[in-house]
Design a protein around this motif. Structure first.
Motif: not given
Length: 481
Positions: A292-297, A355-359, A370-377, A448-455
């Motif tokens: 949510t933080y990264l997408v908002s930015l 998101y990390a690879a293709l966002g 967003l859909v995949l993470v929201a469903f899992g959440t 985004v890629r570094i932080g996204g893949f780390g998360v």
């Protein structure tokens, strides 16, 4: 209604006042900060508040809420979940009503601190009380699903509702709304849930030293990410809070191992269902907050979308969170709690990886993530709670619920701090300035890629550990897990 009658309930309709009251508690928790966020500029102008003061209007509530949950969870397990919750609802109503008399930012912050205490008194008990309404896991999942769905509606509708209210009423009305919500919750719980039976409580003395250390640890660990996000990876106050938090955690663990009557029996956390549920919830909190933080930015600063358009861009997440409630109960009934837990966590991890690879290559990939993470959440929120509650003895369920929320709060902060620190390290210039150069856009994409893949890697590790820990774990006949 006697306690035995509550436990013998065989339908949701039979205990609808209780479910309505507990749903109102979750509505308050989710609605509170989301509805207030849109009013911060108005509050700042009306109260002549500084930027720092406005940050504390929301930050003080979150810190107190997260810091005191464990303590009040332990208190409720000793003195009665229903009793502590009703007291918290009275405190919430009084604090919210006091908003009408607020004239300075300092007074509003004080009100928010008291509201944070009230939230810490009510939220963990809500999950524990909802769980004990039934002795059937299917009905427990359905009840928790209804209650959390109401909260998700509040979270999703909060900003829009707040904006509409501000068109016709002053900003204090946004907090005065909590007064009728607290009254509804009080009435439903008072009528629908009996006082805790003596055998469902325990009478160990409160470990005051452990309570102080535990609260300090959570407060420090929650405040450190804020400092890193605001001041960057070299923030002296951020590192000081982080180091002090780790030391407080270590001292808390030592205290709990040596205390005759520990605040938190560490053996409970080691139980497979409990450990697995907490890890699943931690992975979900980490992933949701980071994405949510990264997408908002990205939508507003990288792509230059207006706030209104960015809000529309986040709609896939909102729609899945709201509509997903209709899927949770049937899915869990068919797949079982264990399978539902790992599938929902796999959905979160997959969404983060997408998101990390293709966002950065287009909105389609952002929407998929967003859909995949929201469903899992949406799924793991109910399943993790149910598993943790199943893994605990009846007299410890509220402290278990507090652990769930605390784990989510801390990993949420860690997720935002982690990706925020990567951004600060990779991005040159002011990230909030907008009108980025081509070099800055490339830097953001790399971050985004570094932080996204780390998360993604951290969430995957937590989910895998949770799966292995909880695999095959079922409540035994004697109640041990």
């Amino acid at each position: 209604m006697h306690n035995s009658e509550v436990l013998a309930a065989r339908s949701l309709r039979q205990v609808w006042p209780a479910i309505a009251g507990l749903a109102a508690v979750f509505l308050f928790e989710m609605l509170d900060n989301s509805i207030l966020s849109v009013a911060l500029p108005t509050i700042g102008a009306d109260l002549h508040a500084s930027t720092t003061a406005l940050q504390w209007v929301t930050g003080s509530y979150a810190l107190v809420f997260g810091g005191f949950m464990l303590v009040f969870g332990a208190v409720a397990d000793r003195y009665g979940r229903r009793r502590i919750m009703l007291a918290g609802l009275v405190l919430l109503g009084l604090a919210s009503a006091a908003t009408a008399a607020v004239t300075t930012a300092e007074q509003l912050i004080a009100v928010r601190v008291v509201m944070g205490v009230a939230a810490a008194m009510t939220t963990p008990g809500a999950m524990a009380l909802a769980f004990r309404l039934f002795d059937d896991d299917g009905l427990r999942v359905r009840a928790l699903n209804i209650i959390t769905t109401v909260g998700v509606v509040g979270l999703a509708a909060g900003p829009t509702a707040g904006g509409l209210v501000l068109r016709v009423a002053p900003w204090p009305v946004l907090l005065l709304i909590n007064v009728p919500i607290a009254a509804l919750a009080f009435a439903g719980i008072k009528r629908g849930i009996a006082a805790d039976a003596p055998q469902e409580l325990h009478r160990d003395p409160i470990d005051v030293a452990g309570a102080v250390l535990g609260t300090a640890a959570v407060l420090l660990l929650l405040s450190a990410p804020t400092r890193f996000v605001e001041d960057g990876a070299r923030s002296a106050t951020g590192w000081a809070a982080a180091v002090a938090g780790v030391i407080a955690v270590a001292l808390f663990v030592v205290r709990q191992r040596r205390a005759a009557y520990p605040l938190l029996d560490l053996g409970l956390i080691a139980r497979p269902l409990v450990a697995g549920g907490l890890a699943y919830k931690a992975a979900q909190g980490l992933g949701t907050a980071s994405l949510t933080y990264l997408v908002s930015l990205q939508l507003q600063l990288d792509w230059g979308w207006s706030p209104a358009r960015a809000a529309i861009g986040m709609l896939p997440q909102v729609v899945v969170l709201l509509a997903g409630g209709a899927v949770v109960s049937p899915f869990v009934r068919r797949a079982g709690l264990g399978t539902a837990a790992w599938i929902s966590s796999a959905s979160v991890v997959t969404g983060l990886a997408v998101y990390a690879a293709l966002g950065t290559y287009g909105y389609l990939w952002v929407a998929v993530a967003l859909v995949l993470v929201a469903f899992g959440t949406r799924m793991v929120g109910v399943v993790a709670v149910t598993n943790v509650m199943r893994g605990l003895p009846a007299e410890r369920t509220t402290v278990g619920a507090a652990l769930i929320d605390t784990a989510s709060q801390i990993t949420t902060g860690i997720g935002i701090a982690g990706v925020g620190t990567v951004l600060a390290a990779r991005f040159t210039g002011s990230i909030a300035a907008g009108n980025w150069s081509a070099a800055q856009t490339e830097q953001f994409g790399n971050a985004v890629r570094i932080g996204g893949f780390g998360v993604t890697a951290l969430a995957a590790a937590l989910s895998l550990w949770a799966f292995l820990r909880a695999r095959g774990a079922e409540p035994a006949a004697d109640g041990s897990r």
